[in-house]
Design a protein around this motif. Sequence first.
Motif, PDB file in Angstrom:
ATOM      1  N   MET A   1      26.390  42.815  17.515  1.00  0.00           N
ATOM      2  CA  MET A   1      26.131  42.690  18.954  1.00  0.00           C
ATOM      3  C   MET A   1      27.188  41.821  19.641  1.00  0.00           C
ATOM      4  SD  MET A   1      22.843  41.140  21.007  1.00  0.00           S
ATOM      5  CE  MET A   1      21.762  42.517  20.685  1.00  0.00           C
ATOM      6  N   LEU A   2      27.569  40.695  19.001  1.00  0.00           N
ATOM      7  CA  LEU A   2      28.574  39.809  19.592  1.00  0.00           C
ATOM      8  C   LEU A   2      29.897  40.524  19.775  1.00  0.00           C
ATOM      9  CD1 LEU A   2      27.870  36.423  17.736  1.00  0.00           C
ATOM     10  CD2 LEU A   2      27.258  37.077  20.083  1.00  0.00           C
ATOM     11  N   ALA A   3      30.250  41.370  18.805  1.00  0.00           N
ATOM     12  CA  ALA A   3      31.498  42.127  18.915  1.00  0.00           C
ATOM     13  C   ALA A   3      31.434  43.088  20.102  1.00  0.00           C
ATOM     14  CB  ALA A   3      31.759  42.895  17.628  1.00  0.00           C
ATOM     15  N   THR A   4      30.283  43.712  20.298  1.00  0.00           N
ATOM     16  CA  THR A   4      30.099  44.644  21.414  1.00  0.00           C
ATOM     17  C   THR A   4      30.190  43.910  22.750  1.00  0.00           C
ATOM     18  OG1 THR A   4      28.658  46.045  20.070  1.00  0.00           O
ATOM     19  CG2 THR A   4      28.551  46.339  22.457  1.00  0.00           C
ATOM     20  N   ILE A   5      29.552  42.742  22.806  1.00  0.00           N
ATOM     21  CA  ILE A   5      29.590  41.938  24.036  1.00  0.00           C
ATOM     22  C   ILE A   5      31.021  41.502  24.342  1.00  0.00           C
ATOM     23  CG2 ILE A   5      28.887  39.754  25.092  1.00  0.00           C
ATOM     24  CD1 ILE A   5      26.228  40.024  23.606  1.00  0.00           C
ATOM     25  N   GLY A   6      31.741  41.045  23.318  1.00  0.00           N
ATOM     26  CA  GLY A   6      33.128  40.623  23.508  1.00  0.00           C
ATOM     27  C   GLY A   6      34.001  41.765  23.976  1.00  0.00           C
ATOM     28  N   SER A   7      33.805  42.940  23.391  1.00  0.00           N
ATOM     29  CA  SER A   7      34.578  44.117  23.794  1.00  0.00           C
ATOM     30  C   SER A   7      34.272  44.499  25.235  1.00  0.00           C
ATOM     31  CB  SER A   7      34.264  45.299  22.870  1.00  0.00           C
ATOM     32  OG  SER A   7      34.636  45.008  21.541  1.00  0.00           O
ATOM     33  N   ALA A   8      32.988  44.405  25.607  1.00  0.00           N
ATOM     34  CA  ALA A   8      32.587  44.754  26.965  1.00  0.00           C
ATOM     35  C   ALA A   8      33.212  43.802  27.984  1.00  0.00           C
ATOM     36  CB  ALA A   8      31.062  44.722  27.079  1.00  0.00           C
ATOM     37  N   ILE A   9      33.248  42.519  27.642  1.00  0.00           N
ATOM     38  CA  ILE A   9      33.860  41.533  28.551  1.00  0.00           C
ATOM     39  C   ILE A   9      35.346  41.826  28.737  1.00  0.00           C
ATOM     40  CG2 ILE A   9      34.491  39.097  28.813  1.00  0.00           C
ATOM     41  CD1 ILE A   9      31.863  38.393  27.386  1.00  0.00           C
ATOM     42  N   GLY A  10      36.037  42.088  27.628  1.00  0.00           N
ATOM     43  CA  GLY A  10      37.461  42.396  27.710  1.00  0.00           C
ATOM     44  C   GLY A  10      37.728  43.670  28.478  1.00  0.00           C
ATOM     45  N   LEU A  11      36.906  44.684  28.254  1.00  0.00           N
ATOM     46  CA  LEU A  11      37.069  45.967  28.940  1.00  0.00           C
ATOM     47  C   LEU A  11      36.822  45.822  30.434  1.00  0.00           C
ATOM     48  CD1 LEU A  11      37.530  49.021  28.664  1.00  0.00           C
ATOM     49  CD2 LEU A  11      35.080  49.273  28.212  1.00  0.00           C
ATOM     50  N   PHE A  12      35.782  45.071  30.790  1.00  0.00           N
ATOM     51  CA  PHE A  12      35.474  44.872  32.215  1.00  0.00           C
ATOM     52  C   PHE A  12      36.612  44.124  32.903  1.00  0.00           C
ATOM     53  CE2 PHE A  12      33.813  42.604  35.850  1.00  0.00           C
ATOM     54  CZ  PHE A  12      32.983  43.528  36.458  1.00  0.00           C
ATOM     55  N   ALA A  13      37.088  43.051  32.273  1.00  0.00           N
ATOM     56  CA  ALA A  13      38.161  42.255  32.874  1.00  0.00           C
ATOM     57  C   ALA A  13      39.419  43.091  33.061  1.00  0.00           C
ATOM     58  CB  ALA A  13      38.450  41.039  32.006  1.00  0.00           C
ATOM     59  N   ALA A  14      39.738  43.914  32.067  1.00  0.00           N
ATOM     60  CA  ALA A  14      40.961  44.719  32.126  1.00  0.00           C
ATOM     61  C   ALA A  14      40.902  45.761  33.238  1.00  0.00           C
ATOM     62  CB  ALA A  14      41.194  45.402  30.782  1.00  0.00           C
ATOM     63  N   THR A  15      39.720  46.301  33.490  1.00  0.00           N
ATOM     64  CA  THR A  15      39.600  47.373  34.474  1.00  0.00           C
ATOM     65  C   THR A  15      39.206  46.892  35.872  1.00  0.00           C
ATOM     66  OG1 THR A  15      37.312  47.760  33.716  1.00  0.00           O
ATOM     67  CG2 THR A  15      39.042  49.148  32.770  1.00  0.00           C
ATOM     68  N   ASN A  16      38.881  45.617  36.007  1.00  0.00           N
ATOM     69  CA  ASN A  16      38.410  45.138  37.310  1.00  0.00           C
ATOM     70  C   ASN A  16      39.168  43.925  37.831  1.00  0.00           C
ATOM     71  OD1 ASN A  16      35.774  46.773  37.976  1.00  0.00           O
ATOM     72  ND2 ASN A  16      35.645  46.277  35.806  1.00  0.00           N
ATOM     73  N   ILE A  17      40.282  43.575  37.206  1.00  0.00           N
ATOM     74  CA  ILE A  17      41.032  42.403  37.659  1.00  0.00           C
ATOM     75  C   ILE A  17      41.508  42.569  39.092  1.00  0.00           C
ATOM     76  CG2 ILE A  17      43.270  43.240  36.810  1.00  0.00           C
ATOM     77  CD1 ILE A  17      41.931  39.599  36.679  1.00  0.00           C
ATOM     78  N   ASP A  18      41.845  43.814  39.496  1.00  0.00           N
ATOM     79  CA  ASP A  18      42.301  44.044  40.865  1.00  0.00           C
ATOM     80  C   ASP A  18      41.162  43.921  41.877  1.00  0.00           C
ATOM     81  OD1 ASP A  18      41.161  46.236  39.675  1.00  0.00           O
ATOM     82  OD2 ASP A  18      42.433  47.713  40.675  1.00  0.00           O
ATOM     83  N   ASP A  19      39.918  44.051  41.403  1.00  0.00           N
ATOM     84  CA  ASP A  19      38.770  43.913  42.300  1.00  0.00           C
ATOM     85  C   ASP A  19      38.632  42.494  42.847  1.00  0.00           C
ATOM     86  OD1 ASP A  19      37.927  46.466  42.405  1.00  0.00           O
ATOM     87  OD2 ASP A  19      36.233  46.250  41.039  1.00  0.00           O
ATOM     88  N   ILE A  20      39.155  41.518  42.124  1.00  0.00           N
ATOM     89  CA  ILE A  20      39.093  40.136  42.600  1.00  0.00           C
ATOM     90  C   ILE A  20      39.824  40.008  43.933  1.00  0.00           C
ATOM     91  CG2 ILE A  20      39.960  37.801  42.178  1.00  0.00           C
ATOM     92  CD1 ILE A  20      37.468  38.301  40.662  1.00  0.00           C
ATOM     93  N   VAL A  21      40.974  40.667  44.040  1.00  0.00           N
ATOM     94  CA  VAL A  21      41.746  40.629  45.286  1.00  0.00           C
ATOM     95  C   VAL A  21      40.948  41.270  46.416  1.00  0.00           C
ATOM     96  CG1 VAL A  21      43.852  41.387  46.431  1.00  0.00           C
ATOM     97  CG2 VAL A  21      43.924  40.693  44.033  1.00  0.00           C
ATOM     98  N   VAL A  22      40.374  42.451  46.131  1.00  0.00           N
ATOM     99  CA  VAL A  22      39.595  43.157  47.143  1.00  0.00           C
ATOM    100  C   VAL A  22      38.374  42.336  47.570  1.00  0.00           C
ATOM    101  CG1 VAL A  22      38.236  45.224  47.625  1.00  0.00           C
ATOM    102  CG2 VAL A  22      40.347  45.415  46.306  1.00  0.00           C
ATOM    103  N   LEU A  23      37.662  41.763  46.603  1.00  0.00           N
ATOM    104  CA  LEU A  23      36.480  40.960  46.922  1.00  0.00           C
ATOM    105  C   LEU A  23      36.860  39.708  47.710  1.00  0.00           C
ATOM    106  CD1 LEU A  23      34.520  41.259  43.551  1.00  0.00           C
ATOM    107  CD2 LEU A  23      33.753  42.069  45.787  1.00  0.00           C
ATOM    108  N   THR A  24      37.979  39.096  47.362  1.00  0.00           N
ATOM    109  CA  THR A  24      38.430  37.911  48.089  1.00  0.00           C
ATOM    110  C   THR A  24      38.683  38.247  49.545  1.00  0.00           C
ATOM    111  OG1 THR A  24      39.425  36.935  46.107  1.00  0.00           O
ATOM    112  CG2 THR A  24      40.237  36.160  48.241  1.00  0.00           C
TER     113      THR A  24
END
Length: 202
Positions: A1-24
């Motif tokens: 489960m921890l591996a899945t959670i870690g992968s999900a965090i990395g995947l989300f960050a990689a695909t949504n880093i540009d959203d921080i600019v839009v949200l800001t």
Amino acid sequence: MLATIGSAIGLFAATNIDDIVVLTVLFLASSRGKPRPWQIVAGQYLGFITLVVISVIAALGLTIVPDEWVGFLGLIPLGIGIWTLVRGLRRNGDDDDDDDKITAVGLWGVAGITIANGADNISLYTPIFRTSAPGDVAIMIVVFLILVAVWCAAGRLIGTHTAVTETLERVEHWLVPVVFIGLGLFILIESGVIVRLIEVLA
């Protein structure tokens, strides 16, 4: 489960880093009136949940929108950006700051921008969902939804920080439309949809 959670965090960050600019940018505009904070958060969730649903459906082997035409979603932020820019130019001589709001970006506008900016989410989530066990997919989706709240909190913290707002308020009228126009053009160009459209028309 921890591996899945870690992968999900990395995947989300990689695909949504540009959203921080839009949200800001959205929260910066929110500090001046519109859109309201709840509309930004709700719209972000609505858009992201739509991306996840599309990814799950695609992982099951179904296609809602042909991949080669997904890039047309870039017209959403592009249209909002142009509308905001034209509106700002028309009111250039108006000193009433309260009238200078992104009224086009309500809940549905934020959701549309989130979806339009999510082509990379779909392209990465789909194969991972397809090759993962249903339980792991459920865990990843829960982690994603938690991180959407974290992303919104970060965007609001940056977009409403006194130092940031004082620095950006002088260019805010230009910053908001430029970010959306740039995002729309990037999606249209990066997806190659313009080239494909030209080929079809030719």
